[in-house]
Scaffold this active site. Structure first.
Site, PDB file in Angstrom:
ATOM      1  N   SER A 100      17.337  13.103  12.130  1.00 16.23           N
ATOM      2  CA  SER A 100      16.945  11.695  12.236  1.00 16.23           C
ATOM      3  C   SER A 100      15.421  11.573  12.291  1.00 16.23           C
ATOM      4  O   SER A 100      14.728  11.934  11.358  1.00 16.23           O
ATOM      5  CB  SER A 100      17.616  11.058  13.455  1.00 16.23           C
ATOM      6  OG  SER A 100      17.408   9.677  13.501  1.00 16.23           O
ATOM      7  N   ASP A 238      14.018   5.615   9.064  1.00 16.80           N
ATOM      8  CA  ASP A 238      13.846   6.949   9.637  1.00 16.80           C
ATOM      9  C   ASP A 238      14.311   7.983   8.620  1.00 16.80           C
ATOM     10  O   ASP A 238      14.670   7.641   7.484  1.00 16.80           O
ATOM     11  CB  ASP A 238      14.601   7.069  10.963  1.00 16.80           C
ATOM     12  CG  ASP A 238      16.112   6.974  10.784  1.00 16.80           C
ATOM     13  OD1 ASP A 238      16.563   6.443   9.754  1.00 16.80           O
ATOM     14  OD2 ASP A 238      16.847   7.417  11.687  1.00 16.80           O
ATOM     15  N   ASP A 242      19.418   5.636   8.671  1.00 12.52           N
ATOM     16  CA  ASP A 242      20.393   4.834   9.405  1.00 12.52           C
ATOM     17  C   ASP A 242      19.705   3.888  10.392  1.00 12.52           C
ATOM     18  O   ASP A 242      20.368   3.157  11.120  1.00 12.52           O
ATOM     19  CB  ASP A 242      21.437   5.711  10.114  1.00 12.52           C
ATOM     20  CG  ASP A 242      20.871   6.521  11.274  1.00 12.52           C
ATOM     21  OD1 ASP A 242      19.637   6.615  11.414  1.00 12.52           O
ATOM     22  OD2 ASP A 242      21.695   7.082  12.039  1.00 12.52           O
TER      23      ASP A 242
END
Length: 475
Positions: A100, A238, A242
């Site tokens: 992430s 990011d 998401d």
């Protein structure tokens, strides 16, 4: 000691602790504990972000799938929500290799059932299975995986089928590409809906964009880009796309919960489910029939959406303070239907917010101002062990200590204990302390009518918390 740990969204840790045997073992534990018990095709779809370590880890996951009797389908580099959509379409499970927004020396695994993200109970089952599979050995000879190039195109078409072709006509949008796995897709979709999309800031090395705790260099870059006056908004995501990040024409970053509020209104959502860190404007000015608050983390938001649907609420959606939007019900967006996708998604809030801005006839800043959402701020005390933060939060849960601790701020009005301790004060202010689920940190969130007041609340809160813990944190 290994750095690998389940947090608010998946397994994460240092790359050196994840590559090879550990990623093989965790993936195999997932297949044994979760996927093997799920009826249907024994297939796993695998995706990855653009980190240098992700291809190797994805290949190891495919080897673990073969060792567990699963057919592996390699979907390549694509957004996490696109992989989740493909898993739902196939009735398959999924593993996304991504860290992430965390730095490139770290990475992680996100696990999905065919119906969506795994639950906290599933995480416990994976950890229990890990002990059993750890003794079966690590990866061996490479196992071939079927290549699938269509997953990202189906994700693209999902939005082209729903939004009108002129939804963004006339808008000038800066697309900060950096190393987002959705960087090309985002530019293409904006252009497909009539916007003039200008790609900027592309990077061949990983850039850890955090859509909630913004790095000073990202703030400076965005302000510099928008100072030219050439764009109506700036958008990015990011690393695994998401979570969205958007800035208005003056370079001011719009809070993630505000993006969720705008998106939910644009979609005609009846009930919204959000973590306790989202702003109180949802209840005050959101216009929703019901607002449900949960602990921080998408598994809790998803559970809240499921409970709301069981109670008859429709349509239902959820979102987080980081901007990730979870669509819990099928909706219709002007042009056509948009099926539920109950996992965090960056594309929907970006498109819906820009479409709402264009429909309003004003700027993004004017749209945000019209919501009267107040201001929020957050920061953290690093190097705060969980036993130390836990003891502080336990004391803060005591009414007498809480009143004395907050005497300088005023009298507490209400307390929410779902995730840490969130305290409402007078004058539209809140202060919230919670221990991080991903790191040894104590986090402080504040809400106030002005940005300066919110920042001051956070500064005061962290200093007061450090003193209450004997000054033994934040070094």
């Amino acid at each position: 000691m290994s750095s690998l740990k389940f947090g608010t969204s998946g397994l994460r840790g240092l790359v050196v602790d994840l590559v090879g045997g550990p990623s093989f073992a965790y993936a195999q534990a997932f297949f044994h504990a979760i996927a093997a018990g799920h009826p249907g095709e024994r297939t796993v779809v695998i995706g990855r972000d653009l980190r240098a370590s992700s291809p190797e880890i994805a290949a190891t996951v495919a080897e673990a799938a073969a060792a567990s009797g699963f057919a592996a389908v390699d979907c390549g580099a694509l957004p996490t929500p696109a992989l989740a959509l493909e898993a739902m379409r196939r009735g398959a499970c999924a593993v996304m290799v991504t860290g992430s927004h965390i730095p490139e020396d770290r990475n992680g695994l996100k696990f999905y059932r065919a119906e969506g993200e795994i639950t906290k109970a599933d995480e416990s089952a994976i950890l229990a299975a890990l002990k059993a599979v750890a003794e079966t050995g690590g990866p061996s000879a490479a196992s071939p995986a079927t290549q699938e190039q269509g997953a990202i195109e189906r994700y693209r078409q999902r939005y082209r089928d729903a939004f009108p072709a002129d939804a963004l006509a006339g808008l000038r949008i800066a697309v900060y590409q950096q190393s987002s796995v959705a960087r090309d897709l985002l530019s293409d979709l904006l252009a497909a809906f009539g916007a003039e999309a200008m790609a900027i800031g592309r990077s061949e090395t990983f850039v850890p964009i955090d859509t909630e705790a913004h790095r000073p260099e990202d703030i400076a870059f965005i302000r510099e880009v928008m100072a030219s006056g050439a764009y109506d908004a700036l958008v990015t995501t990011d690393g695994d796309a998401d979570r969205p990040l958007m800035a208005d024409g003056a370079g001011r970053i719009v809070r993630g919960d505000i993006l969720g509020l705008i998106t939910s209104r644009h979609l005609g959502i009846d009930t919204v489910v959000v973590p306790v860190t989202a702003g109180s404007a949802l209840e005050r000015t959101g216009g929703f029939r019901r607002v449900v608050r949960t602990k921080v983390g998408s598994p809790f938001v998803i559970a809240g959406m499921e409970a709301a649907r069981a109670d008859g609420a429709a349509p239902v959606a959820g979102f987080e303070a980081n901007g990730g939007f979870l669509l819990g019900s099928d909706v219709v967006v002007g042009h056509g239907p948009l099926a539920a996708l109950p996992t965090r998604d960056a594309m929907l809030p970006i498109l819906a917010t820009l479409a709402a801005m264009r429909a309003s006839g004003g700027t993004l800043a004017e749209l945000v101002t019209s919501l009267d959402a107040g201001e929020m701020a957050s920061d953290r005390l690093p190097n705060t062990p969980s036993d130390l933060s836990g003891a502080f939060l336990a004391r803060l849960d005591d009414a007498a200590f809480r009143a004395d601790f907050l005497r300088a701020l005023g009298t507490p009005q209400a307390v929410d204990r779902q995730d840490g301790v969130r305290i409402e004060l007078d004058g539209g202010r809140t202060i919230h302390f919670r221990a991080s689920g991903n790191a040894p940190e104590l986090r402080c969130y504040a809400e106030a009518p002005s940005a300066d007041a919110a920042q001051e609340l956070v500064r005061w809160g962290l200093a007061a918390a450090r003193d209450a813990m004997g000054g033994r944190s934040g070094a």
